[in-house]
Write a protein that holds these residues in place. Structure first.
Motif, PDB file in Angstrom:
ATOM      1  N   PHE A 169       0.846  -1.200   0.000  1.00 39.73           N
ATOM      2  CA  PHE A 169       0.000   0.000   0.000  1.00 39.73           C
ATOM      3  C   PHE A 169       0.880   1.248   0.000  1.00 39.73           C
ATOM      4  O   PHE A 169       0.645   2.201  -0.762  1.00 39.73           O
ATOM      5  N   GLU A 170       1.893   1.255   0.857  1.00 44.48           N
ATOM      6  CA  GLU A 170       2.749   2.446   0.965  1.00 44.48           C
ATOM      7  C   GLU A 170       3.596   2.649  -0.288  1.00 44.48           C
ATOM      8  O   GLU A 170       3.952   3.777  -0.624  1.00 44.48           O
ATOM      9  N   LYS A 171       3.885   1.561  -0.997  1.00 40.41           N
ATOM     10  CA  LYS A 171       4.596   1.695  -2.278  1.00 40.41           C
ATOM     11  C   LYS A 171       3.678   2.333  -3.331  1.00 40.41           C
ATOM     12  O   LYS A 171       4.116   3.151  -4.142  1.00 40.41           O
ATOM     13  N   GLN A 172       2.393   1.963  -3.288  1.00 37.75           N
ATOM     14  CA  GLN A 172       1.438   2.539  -4.249  1.00 37.75           C
ATOM     15  C   GLN A 172       1.052   3.963  -3.880  1.00 37.75           C
ATOM     16  O   GLN A 172       0.764   4.776  -4.754  1.00 37.75           O
ATOM     17  N   TYR A 173       1.044   4.268  -2.591  1.00 37.08           N
ATOM     18  CA  TYR A 173       0.648   5.596  -2.120  1.00 37.08           C
ATOM     19  C   TYR A 173       1.702   6.124  -1.140  1.00 37.08           C
ATOM     20  O   TYR A 173       1.467   6.188   0.074  1.00 37.08           O
ATOM     21  N   PRO A 174       2.880   6.497  -1.651  1.00 34.79           N
ATOM     22  CA  PRO A 174       3.987   6.885  -0.757  1.00 34.79           C
ATOM     23  C   PRO A 174       3.690   8.120   0.088  1.00 34.79           C
ATOM     24  O   PRO A 174       4.326   8.308   1.136  1.00 34.79           O
ATOM     25  N   GLU A 175       2.732   8.943  -0.321  1.00 38.30           N
ATOM     26  CA  GLU A 175       2.421  10.148   0.450  1.00 38.30           C
ATOM     27  C   GLU A 175       1.452   9.861   1.601  1.00 38.30           C
ATOM     28  O   GLU A 175       1.103  10.771   2.368  1.00 38.30           O
ATOM     29  N   TYR A 176       1.024   8.603   1.720  1.00 37.96           N
ATOM     30  CA  TYR A 176       0.030   8.257   2.742  1.00 37.96           C
ATOM     31  C   TYR A 176       0.544   7.082   3.577  1.00 37.96           C
ATOM     32  O   TYR A 176       0.152   5.931   3.344  1.00 37.96           O
ATOM     33  N   PRO A 177       1.426   7.340   4.563  1.00 36.11           N
ATOM     34  CA  PRO A 177       1.922   6.244   5.409  1.00 36.11           C
ATOM     35  C   PRO A 177       0.784   5.570   6.163  1.00 36.11           C
ATOM     36  O   PRO A 177      -0.167   6.226   6.602  1.00 36.11           O
ATOM     37  N   TRP A 178       0.871   4.231   6.308  1.00 38.45           N
ATOM     38  CA  TRP A 178      -0.231   3.490   6.900  1.00 38.45           C
ATOM     39  C   TRP A 178      -0.508   3.915   8.342  1.00 38.45           C
ATOM     40  O   TRP A 178      -1.657   3.887   8.786  1.00 38.45           O
ATOM     41  N   THR A 179       0.532   4.317   9.073  1.00 34.92           N
ATOM     42  CA  THR A 179       0.303   4.760  10.450  1.00 34.92           C
ATOM     43  C   THR A 179      -0.669   5.939  10.498  1.00 34.92           C
ATOM     44  O   THR A 179      -1.527   6.017  11.383  1.00 34.92           O
ATOM     45  N   THR A 180      -0.552   6.847   9.537  1.00 36.02           N
ATOM     46  CA  THR A 180      -1.457   8.001   9.476  1.00 36.02           C
ATOM     47  C   THR A 180      -2.862   7.560   9.071  1.00 36.02           C
ATOM     48  O   THR A 180      -3.865   8.010   9.652  1.00 36.02           O
ATOM     49  N   VAL A 181      -2.946   6.679   8.067  1.00 32.51           N
ATOM     50  CA  VAL A 181      -4.251   6.174   7.624  1.00 32.51           C
ATOM     51  C   VAL A 181      -4.948   5.459   8.775  1.00 32.51           C
ATOM     52  O   VAL A 181      -6.141   5.683   9.048  1.00 32.51           O
ATOM     53  N   GLN A 182      -4.211   4.601   9.489  1.00 35.00           N
ATOM     54  CA  GLN A 182      -4.816   3.842  10.581  1.00 35.00           C
ATOM     55  C   GLN A 182      -5.225   4.746  11.731  1.00 35.00           C
ATOM     56  O   GLN A 182      -6.250   4.496  12.384  1.00 35.00           O
ATOM     57  N   ALA A 183      -4.472   5.809  11.977  1.00 37.05           N
ATOM     58  CA  ALA A 183      -4.860   6.766  13.020  1.00 37.05           C
ATOM     59  C   ALA A 183      -6.210   7.402  12.690  1.00 37.05           C
ATOM     60  O   ALA A 183      -7.059   7.592  13.576  1.00 37.05           O
ATOM     61  N   ASP A 184      -6.436   7.705  11.397  1.00 36.75           N
ATOM     62  CA  ASP A 184      -7.735   8.252  10.986  1.00 36.75           C
ATOM     63  C   ASP A 184      -8.844   7.218  11.127  1.00 36.75           C
ATOM     64  O   ASP A 184      -9.985   7.547  11.486  1.00 36.75           O
ATOM     65  N   ILE A 185      -8.508   5.950  10.846  1.00 33.08           N
ATOM     66  CA  ILE A 185      -9.487   4.868  11.006  1.00 33.08           C
ATOM     67  C   ILE A 185      -9.890   4.747  12.477  1.00 33.08           C
ATOM     68  O   ILE A 185     -11.078   4.692  12.819  1.00 33.08           O
ATOM     69  N   PHE A 186      -8.902   4.733  13.377  1.00 32.60           N
ATOM     70  CA  PHE A 186      -9.193   4.623  14.803  1.00 32.60           C
ATOM     71  C   PHE A 186      -9.973   5.836  15.306  1.00 32.60           C
ATOM     72  O   PHE A 186     -10.828   5.713  16.191  1.00 32.60           O
ATOM     73  N   LYS A 187      -9.694   7.002  14.744  1.00 29.26           N
ATOM     74  CA  LYS A 187     -10.449   8.211  15.115  1.00 29.26           C
ATOM     75  C   LYS A 187     -11.923   8.049  14.746  1.00 29.26           C
ATOM     76  O   LYS A 187     -12.828   8.427  15.510  1.00 29.26           O
ATOM     77  N   ALA A 188     -12.168   7.465  13.571  1.00 33.39           N
ATOM     78  CA  ALA A 188     -13.557   7.227  13.144  1.00 33.39           C
ATOM     79  C   ALA A 188     -14.244   6.240  14.083  1.00 33.39           C
ATOM     80  O   ALA A 188     -15.408   6.419  14.459  1.00 33.39           O
ATOM     81  N   PHE A 189     -13.531   5.171  14.482  1.00 33.80           N
ATOM     82  CA  PHE A 189     -14.099   4.205  15.428  1.00 33.80           C
ATOM     83  C   PHE A 189     -14.454   4.902  16.744  1.00 33.80           C
ATOM     84  O   PHE A 189     -15.533   4.677  17.309  1.00 33.80           O
ATOM     85  N   ALA A 190     -13.533   5.707  17.239  1.00 38.00           N
ATOM     86  CA  ALA A 190     -13.754   6.401  18.514  1.00 38.00           C
ATOM     87  C   ALA A 190     -14.985   7.300  18.434  1.00 38.00           C
ATOM     88  O   ALA A 190     -15.835   7.305  19.336  1.00 38.00           O
ATOM     89  N   GLU A 191     -15.106   8.056  17.348  1.00 41.16           N
ATOM     90  CA  GLU A 191     -16.258   8.959  17.187  1.00 41.16           C
ATOM     91  C   GLU A 191     -17.558   8.180  17.158  1.00 41.16           C
ATOM     92  O   GLU A 191     -18.559   8.580  17.766  1.00 41.16           O
ATOM     93  N   LEU A 192     -17.547   7.035  16.457  1.00 41.17           N
ATOM     94  CA  LEU A 192     -18.765   6.241  16.346  1.00 41.17           C
ATOM     95  C   LEU A 192     -19.203   5.728  17.719  1.00 41.17           C
ATOM     96  O   LEU A 192     -20.373   5.856  18.097  1.00 41.17           O
ATOM     97  N   PHE A 193     -18.294   5.157  18.474  1.00 44.06           N
ATOM     98  CA  PHE A 193     -18.668   4.607  19.783  1.00 44.06           C
ATOM     99  C   PHE A 193     -18.978   5.714  20.791  1.00 44.06           C
ATOM    100  O   PHE A 193     -19.802   5.506  21.693  1.00 44.06           O
ATOM    101  N   GLN A 194     -18.367   6.880  20.633  1.00 43.04           N
ATOM    102  CA  GLN A 194     -18.695   7.999  21.521  1.00 43.04           C
ATOM    103  C   GLN A 194     -20.144   8.460  21.325  1.00 43.04           C
ATOM    104  O   GLN A 194     -20.879   8.634  22.297  1.00 43.04           O
ATOM    105  N   VAL A 195     -20.545   8.640  20.064  1.00 39.05           N
ATOM    106  CA  VAL A 195     -21.926   9.086  19.836  1.00 39.05           C
ATOM    107  C   VAL A 195     -22.917   7.964  20.134  1.00 39.05           C
ATOM    108  O   VAL A 195     -24.052   8.234  20.547  1.00 39.05           O
ATOM    109  N   ALA A 196     -22.487   6.700  19.951  1.00 41.10           N
ATOM    110  CA  ALA A 196     -23.398   5.575  20.194  1.00 41.10           C
ATOM    111  C   ALA A 196     -23.649   5.363  21.683  1.00 41.10           C
ATOM    112  O   ALA A 196     -24.642   4.731  22.061  1.00 41.10           O
ATOM    113  N   SER A 197     -22.760   5.855  22.533  1.00 39.44           N
ATOM    114  CA  SER A 197     -22.914   5.641  23.975  1.00 39.44           C
ATOM    115  C   SER A 197     -23.195   6.929  24.741  1.00 39.44           C
ATOM    116  O   SER A 197     -23.274   6.916  25.964  1.00 39.44           O
ATOM    117  N   ALA A 198     -23.355   8.049  24.019  1.00 37.46           N
ATOM    118  CA  ALA A 198     -23.520   9.337  24.689  1.00 37.46           C
ATOM    119  C   ALA A 198     -24.914   9.503  25.300  1.00 37.46           C
ATOM    120  O   ALA A 198     -25.074  10.215  26.293  1.00 37.46           O
TER     121      ALA A 198
END
Length: 602
Positions: free
Chosen positions: A493-522
């Motif tokens: 993936f990083e070879k195909q998209y060198p400007e998008y390191p997976w650590t950054t992509v995964q951090a955005d994924i985890f942020k989305a998970f956090a937001e979803l569970f926060q609103v689901a339990s608020a």
């Protein structure tokens, strides 16, 4: 004894009475209907005729009212307009027990097979084109004619589904009535009613037609295309395929459902909310007894602080495959017993609830833009069953008749992955998340994720091409299943998209998970996931990445959550990562995530 009892009316009613009652077919017609079905009597031609209605000449300006009426005709398009009328010289009496008729079905199919059947079933395309008023004169099916039929068929489609069988067998069946049935027009004050009936002895479906009042010779045969729909706005929308209308006054704002909506879901699920309890405290060296009916857990949980028991009554942990209902009783009688589910977690695991809850994070406006590709998903099926991608409003409107659907914006610009054997394909990602508690919110992700790939290069066409637009290949017979492990995927993936390191992509994924569970339990249950201290849960979240533009104009990869799965299949997890369930149980039930293959999200 064979068939439905060699003409025995009682046997016919025993087999078909429930269906006839549900469809509203009056009992006075049942005996005659039984006889006609048994002998395959199609006698509509003795009572009705098809009449072609002349189009108004464009140069004729004499009758503007007639022209306006024809613009609103129920089967608009280039083809001729037809009516069915009563031709029997004695008319038709609704009280006559013989005034019930069979309509044959010209084409019965499931949507995913429609294109192939039109291309390969001899004579089918020609018949459908004639029925729909589409010009087709060749002997060999051509793609242009096929596309026209696939577009027009939603004005003619009817549907039913089987009540028994596998999930695949319960996927809705669509059918088009023969030329007689398909030319019965719509009316808000219909003269006839119709209903499909699956005739058990022959294993064939027919449409039953019966009069709603007495008719005279020359009266038109009509039916209500929006039968049973009383809400004026919904009725107008349901009729849009045949009666074009502007609905510009309808707001595109999608409000949050009322509190009563969530209360009704709780009642329908027969879920009893728990009493308030204090969080149980367990000895640090305690060995927990686990009661489970999940074979993967029985085969793979080897941690020394967990032992299995066959007795639900003596268990410390209930790890059930099916949904737990009576939290009230459990909380009052055995509050220290932990369970692998949360009350009201269906707010995330059922697609229509997920759509409502997710809007709490994203706002009510939803996607905007010129692209009009949509995906229709059944609210309660998995594995992409009965899921359809379309840019046809008629298709979207008609799909709601088969089963409740959630309609979402289709990701028209997904982040693609280059497969050397195919090209740039769609892919989705599955993460397993562990919900330890709601208040405070404690959420973990397993450190391994799973990937699924399409088998054909992506493009925004051929929307019924499963292997181009879907990624679930492990249930389709004879279909290639591409597997790439996450540790191999990241460098590719990083070879195909060198400007998008997976650590950054995964951090955005985890942020989305956090937001979803926060609103689901608020919000408190049943508007949100219930804060029950003895609950723990494991979910699989499927997501895709799509291209988007940030506020500063930068091109970004935006995670898009597709669905949240209750009690996911962990076979691959156990196969390639033998400590999987030891890690899950240590994190959820021992509060010892440090030495496990998990990452804290919240």
């Amino acid at each position: 004894m064979s068939g439905d009892g060699e003409g025995d009316p009682a046997a016919f009613v025993a087999l078909h009475g429930a269906a006839l009652r549900a469809s509203g077919v009056p009992a006075r017609y049942w005996e005659s209907l039984s006889r006609k079905l048994r002998a395959e009597v199609f006698d509509a031609g003795d009572y009705f005729g098809i009449m072609q209605v002349e189009e108004v000449d464009d140069d004729d300006e004499g009758d503007e009212e007639m022209e306006e009426q024809l613009k609103k005709k129920p089967n608009p398009g280039n083809g001729p307009c037809f009516k069915v009328i009563v031709t029997n010289e004695n008319g038709l009496q609704a009280s006559n027990p013989n005034s019930v008729f069979l309509i044959d079905h010209a084409w019965t199919y499931r949507v995913e097979h429609a294109r192939q059947q039109l291309l390969h079933v001899p004579g089918l395309l020609h018949r459908m084109a004639n029925l729909m008023g589409i010009d087709f004169h060749g002997e060999i099916p051509d793609q242009g004619s096929v596309e026209q039929v696939l577009r027009e068929m939603w004005k003619y489609n009817q549907t039913y589904q089987l009540s028994q069988g596998t999930a695949e067998e319960k996927v809705p069946v669509w059918y088009i009535m023969d030329e007689f049935g398909s030319r019965i027009q719509h009316s808000d004050q219909p003269s006839f009613a119709t209903a499909p009936l699956f005739y058990m002895p022959q294993q064939i479906a027919y449409t039953v037609l019966w009069p709603l009042r007495d008719l005279e010779t020359g009266d038109e045969v009509t039916r209500d295309y929006a039968h049973g729909e009383t809400d004026r706005l919904i009725r107008k929308c349901v009729l849009l395929p045949w009666v074009p209308d502007e609905v510009l006054d309808v707001s595109c704002f999608t409000p949050e459902p009322s509190d009563e909506y969530y209360q009704a879901i709780l009642a329908e699920n027969k879920e009893k909310l728990p009493a308030v309890i204090n969080p149980p405290v367990y000895a640090k060296d305690r060995v927990f007894k686990v009661f489970t009916d999940i074979q993967q857990v029985l085969n793979n949980l080897t941690h020394p602080r967990f032992v299995f028991t066959d007795s639900e009554g003596e268990a410390d942990i209930l790890y059930n495959f099916s949904h737990f209902k009576d939290y009230r009783k459990l909380s009052e009688e055995r509050p220290e017993v932990m369970v692998n589910q949360f009350p009201c977690e269906n707010l995330l695991t059922v697609k229509d609830c997920l759509a409502s809850v997710a809007r709490r994070a994203g706002g009510p406006d939803g996607p905007r833009g010129e692209d009009n590709h949509w995906i229709c998903k059944p609210w309660n099926l998995a594995r992409s069953l009965d899921t359809h991608i379309t840019n046809s409003l008629n298709s979207i409107i008609r799909h709601r008749e088969s089963s409740p659907k959630v309609v979402c914006k289709y990701i028209e610009e997904p982040v693609l992955f280059h497969r050397e054997d195919v090209g740039m394909v769609k892919f989705d990602i599955r993460y397993v998340v562990l919900l330890r508690s709601v208040k405070p919110l404690r959420l973990y992700s397993y450190d391994v994720f799973w990937l699924r790939f399409s088998n054909r290069a992506f493009s925004l066409d051929d929307l019924d091409d499963y292997e181009k637009h879907f990624t679930v290949m492990n249930y389709a017979p004879g279909v290639t299943l591409k597997q790439v492990h996450c540790e191999d995927f990241i460098p590719l993936f990083e070879k195909q998209y060198p400007e998008y390191p997976w650590t950054t992509v995964q951090a955005d994924i985890f942020k989305a998970f956090a937001e979803l569970f926060q609103v689901a339990s608020a919000k408190p249950a049943p508007l949100g996931i219930c804060d029950y201290p003895s609950s723990r849960a494991i979910y699989a979240i499927d997501l895709m990445l799509k291209w988007d533009t940030s506020r500063d104009g930068k091109r970004i990869m935006q995670p898009q959550i597709l669905e949240v799965n209750f009690n996911p299949d962990c076979d691959r997890a156990c196969k390639y990562h033998p400590t999987f369930f030891n890690d899950v149980f240590s994190t959820l039930f021992l509060d010892e995530p440090d030495d496990c293959h998990v990452t804290c999200i919240v």
